[in-house]
Write a protein that holds these residues in place. Structure first.
Motif, PDB file in Angstrom:
ATOM      1  N   ALA A 133       0.848  -1.200   0.000  1.00  0.00           N
ATOM      2  CA  ALA A 133       0.000   0.000   0.000  1.00  0.00           C
ATOM      3  C   ALA A 133       0.878   1.243   0.000  1.00  0.00           C
ATOM      4  O   ALA A 133       0.856   2.039   0.935  1.00  0.00           O
ATOM      5  N   SER A 134       1.676   1.409  -1.055  1.00  0.00           N
ATOM      6  CA  SER A 134       2.668   2.490  -1.085  1.00  0.00           C
ATOM      7  C   SER A 134       2.046   3.875  -0.950  1.00  0.00           C
ATOM      8  O   SER A 134       2.661   4.786  -0.415  1.00  0.00           O
ATOM      9  N   GLY A 135       0.806   4.051  -1.397  1.00  0.00           N
ATOM     10  CA  GLY A 135       0.153   5.344  -1.292  1.00  0.00           C
ATOM     11  C   GLY A 135      -0.245   5.706   0.130  1.00  0.00           C
ATOM     12  O   GLY A 135      -0.666   6.831   0.396  1.00  0.00           O
ATOM     13  N   LEU A 136      -0.099   4.781   1.056  1.00  0.00           N
ATOM     14  CA  LEU A 136      -0.481   4.994   2.447  1.00  0.00           C
ATOM     15  C   LEU A 136       0.629   5.649   3.273  1.00  0.00           C
ATOM     16  O   LEU A 136       0.351   6.308   4.267  1.00  0.00           O
ATOM     17  N   PHE A 137       1.865   5.468   2.859  1.00  0.00           N
ATOM     18  CA  PHE A 137       2.998   5.889   3.696  1.00  0.00           C
ATOM     19  C   PHE A 137       3.016   7.396   3.946  1.00  0.00           C
ATOM     20  O   PHE A 137       3.114   7.831   5.094  1.00  0.00           O
ATOM     21  N   GLU A 138       2.950   8.184   2.891  1.00  0.00           N
ATOM     22  CA  GLU A 138       3.057   9.635   3.062  1.00  0.00           C
ATOM     23  C   GLU A 138       1.919  10.212   3.904  1.00  0.00           C
ATOM     24  O   GLU A 138       2.173  10.942   4.861  1.00  0.00           O
ATOM     25  N   PRO A 139       0.636   9.892   3.588  1.00  0.00           N
ATOM     26  CA  PRO A 139      -0.427  10.431   4.445  1.00  0.00           C
ATOM     27  C   PRO A 139      -0.345   9.925   5.887  1.00  0.00           C
ATOM     28  O   PRO A 139      -0.667  10.663   6.821  1.00  0.00           O
ATOM     29  N   ALA A 140       0.099   8.684   6.083  1.00  0.00           N
ATOM     30  CA  ALA A 140       0.227   8.149   7.443  1.00  0.00           C
ATOM     31  C   ALA A 140       1.316   8.902   8.210  1.00  0.00           C
ATOM     32  O   ALA A 140       1.134   9.247   9.384  1.00  0.00           O
ATOM     33  N   LEU A 141       2.432   9.166   7.560  1.00  0.00           N
ATOM     34  CA  LEU A 141       3.511   9.920   8.212  1.00  0.00           C
ATOM     35  C   LEU A 141       3.054  11.337   8.556  1.00  0.00           C
ATOM     36  O   LEU A 141       3.316  11.836   9.647  1.00  0.00           O
ATOM     37  N   ARG A 142       2.367  11.973   7.634  1.00  0.00           N
ATOM     38  CA  ARG A 142       1.877  13.339   7.866  1.00  0.00           C
ATOM     39  C   ARG A 142       0.907  13.353   9.067  1.00  0.00           C
ATOM     40  O   ARG A 142       0.999  14.213   9.944  1.00  0.00           O
ATOM     41  N   ALA A 143      -0.018  12.396   9.094  1.00  0.00           N
ATOM     42  CA  ALA A 143      -0.988  12.327  10.190  1.00  0.00           C
ATOM     43  C   ALA A 143      -0.311  11.969  11.513  1.00  0.00           C
ATOM     44  O   ALA A 143      -0.680  12.506  12.563  1.00  0.00           O
ATOM     45  N   ALA A 144       0.686  11.087  11.473  1.00  0.00           N
ATOM     46  CA  ALA A 144       1.416  10.720  12.696  1.00  0.00           C
ATOM     47  C   ALA A 144       2.114  11.934  13.277  1.00  0.00           C
ATOM     48  O   ALA A 144       2.130  12.129  14.503  1.00  0.00           O
ATOM     49  N   ARG A 145       2.685  12.747  12.414  1.00  0.00           N
ATOM     50  CA  ARG A 145       3.364  13.970  12.870  1.00  0.00           C
ATOM     51  C   ARG A 145       2.407  14.866  13.647  1.00  0.00           C
ATOM     52  O   ARG A 145       2.762  15.469  14.654  1.00  0.00           O
ATOM     53  N   GLU A 146       1.154  14.925  13.194  1.00  0.00           N
ATOM     54  CA  GLU A 146       0.151  15.766  13.853  1.00  0.00           C
ATOM     55  C   GLU A 146      -0.335  15.151  15.167  1.00  0.00           C
ATOM     56  O   GLU A 146      -0.892  15.851  16.003  1.00  0.00           O
ATOM     57  N   ALA A 147      -0.127  13.857  15.334  1.00  0.00           N
ATOM     58  CA  ALA A 147      -0.623  13.158  16.532  1.00  0.00           C
ATOM     59  C   ALA A 147       0.395  13.129  17.675  1.00  0.00           C
ATOM     60  O   ALA A 147       0.009  12.987  18.831  1.00  0.00           O
ATOM     61  N   VAL A 148       1.694  13.266  17.360  1.00  0.00           N
ATOM     62  CA  VAL A 148       2.723  13.168  18.415  1.00  0.00           C
ATOM     63  C   VAL A 148       3.054  14.539  18.997  1.00  0.00           C
ATOM     64  O   VAL A 148       2.887  15.558  18.347  1.00  0.00           O
ATOM     65  N   SER A 149       3.564  14.501  20.216  1.00  0.00           N
ATOM     66  CA  SER A 149       4.017  15.727  20.868  1.00  0.00           C
ATOM     67  C   SER A 149       5.325  16.182  20.221  1.00  0.00           C
ATOM     68  O   SER A 149       5.949  15.441  19.453  1.00  0.00           O
ATOM     69  N   ALA A 150       5.756  17.377  20.552  1.00  0.00           N
ATOM     70  CA  ALA A 150       7.009  17.924  20.010  1.00  0.00           C
ATOM     71  C   ALA A 150       8.200  17.046  20.389  1.00  0.00           C
ATOM     72  O   ALA A 150       9.204  17.018  19.681  1.00  0.00           O
ATOM     73  N   GLU A 151       8.087  16.321  21.514  1.00  0.00           N
ATOM     74  CA  GLU A 151       9.177  15.439  21.970  1.00  0.00           C
ATOM     75  C   GLU A 151       8.900  13.978  21.626  1.00  0.00           C
ATOM     76  O   GLU A 151       9.653  13.096  22.035  1.00  0.00           O
ATOM     77  N   GLY A 152       7.824  13.714  20.892  1.00  0.00           N
ATOM     78  CA  GLY A 152       7.401  12.346  20.614  1.00  0.00           C
ATOM     79  C   GLY A 152       8.203  11.672  19.517  1.00  0.00           C
ATOM     80  O   GLY A 152       9.091  12.269  18.902  1.00  0.00           O
ATOM     81  N   PHE A 153       7.862  10.419  19.282  1.00  0.00           N
ATOM     82  CA  PHE A 153       8.544   9.590  18.284  1.00  0.00           C
ATOM     83  C   PHE A 153       7.525   8.982  17.330  1.00  0.00           C
ATOM     84  O   PHE A 153       6.426   8.612  17.735  1.00  0.00           O
ATOM     85  N   VAL A 154       7.926   8.845  16.074  1.00  0.00           N
ATOM     86  CA  VAL A 154       7.159   8.098  15.088  1.00  0.00           C
ATOM     87  C   VAL A 154       8.066   6.964  14.613  1.00  0.00           C
ATOM     88  O   VAL A 154       9.198   7.215  14.174  1.00  0.00           O
ATOM     89  N   TYR A 155       7.580   5.730  14.733  1.00  0.00           N
ATOM     90  CA  TYR A 155       8.326   4.574  14.255  1.00  0.00           C
ATOM     91  C   TYR A 155       7.719   4.133  12.939  1.00  0.00           C
ATOM     92  O   TYR A 155       6.499   3.974  12.830  1.00  0.00           O
ATOM     93  N   LEU A 156       8.565   3.917  11.932  1.00  0.00           N
ATOM     94  CA  LEU A 156       8.109   3.518  10.607  1.00  0.00           C
ATOM     95  C   LEU A 156       8.858   2.299  10.113  1.00  0.00           C
ATOM     96  O   LEU A 156      10.088   2.268  10.149  1.00  0.00           O
ATOM     97  N   GLU A 157       8.098   1.307   9.623  1.00  0.00           N
ATOM     98  CA  GLU A 157       8.673   0.192   8.872  1.00  0.00           C
ATOM     99  C   GLU A 157       8.209   0.328   7.435  1.00  0.00           C
ATOM    100  O   GLU A 157       7.040   0.617   7.188  1.00  0.00           O
ATOM    101  N   SER A 158       9.131   0.115   6.510  1.00  0.00           N
ATOM    102  CA  SER A 158       8.792   0.248   5.097  1.00  0.00           C
ATOM    103  C   SER A 158       9.693  -0.654   4.264  1.00  0.00           C
ATOM    104  O   SER A 158      10.712  -1.148   4.752  1.00  0.00           O
ATOM    105  N   PRO A 159       9.327  -0.842   2.990  1.00  0.00           N
ATOM    106  CA  PRO A 159      10.144  -1.702   2.147  1.00  0.00           C
ATOM    107  C   PRO A 159      11.413  -1.019   1.647  1.00  0.00           C
ATOM    108  O   PRO A 159      12.259  -1.660   1.044  1.00  0.00           O
TER     109      PRO A 159
END
Length: 193
Positions: A133-159
């Protein structure tokens, strides 16, 4: 019975915390690939072994390995979102067996859940979407950024590996990254405003 190499494991074990060595079943589903143990070990070395008080979201939960690992290490709130009904039932069964009060399992769309979490100031968001689902990565990353605090972390696994040049427009920067076989894994931080 001999299994072909490359076949998914039938179970994974939690590596640390109160449920260390607890087994999580892995359903035989196309595209389901639980995060490998050595990748989870690296990730939780990066995040720290004690996640007491953390709030998080596992947007494409699958087996729940990432979310249950975080809850095992003390996360106080962990929302797991999964679309596949059989996997949701499996996650709920594991939650009940472990008496994982901090974990909430929700059937639904991971991207919608991420968007709904905007402004919540989460400590960690786990993103392990289906690799096809390659089209999912960018919107998911953008939305994750909006969900985490300024000190938070986003973990991503990708191909494939993601670069700072690709991540910057999404409001994220590489903190740490690695590769294990066909999996590129990244720990990301929000870009300072």
């Amino acid at each position: 019975m001999t299994r072909h190499s490359g076949a998914p494991p039938q179970e994974v074990r939690l590596l640390g915390g109160q449920w260390k060595r607890s087994k999580l079943p892995v359903a035989d589903r196309p595209g389901l690939r639980p995060t490998p143990s050595r990748v989870r070990e690296t990730l939780f070395n990066w995040l720290g072994q004690d996640l007491s008080g953390w709030r998080g979201l596992d947007a494409f939960a699958g087996t729940g390995a990432l979310g249950f690992e975080a809850a095992s290490r003390g996360a106080r709130e962990l929302l797991m979102v999964e679309q596949e009904p059989a996997l949701v039932a499996q996650l709920q069964a594991v939650r009940a067996r472990l008496k994982a009060e901090a974990v909430r399992v929700q059937r639904g769309d991971g991207l919608a859940a991420l968007r709904a979490a905007a402004g919540q100031g989460l400590d960690v968001v786990f993103l392990d979407p289906p690799f096809d689902a390659s089209g999912l990565f960018e919107p998911a990353l953008r939305a994750a950024r909006e969900a985490v605090s300024a000190e938070g972390f986003v973990y991503l696994e990708s191909p494939r590996p993601w670069t700072d040049a690709e991540l910057a427009p999404l409001g994220l920067v590489l903190h740490r990254h690695g590769r294990a076989g066909a999996v590129a894994f990244h720990l990301l931080r929000p870009v300072a405003p």
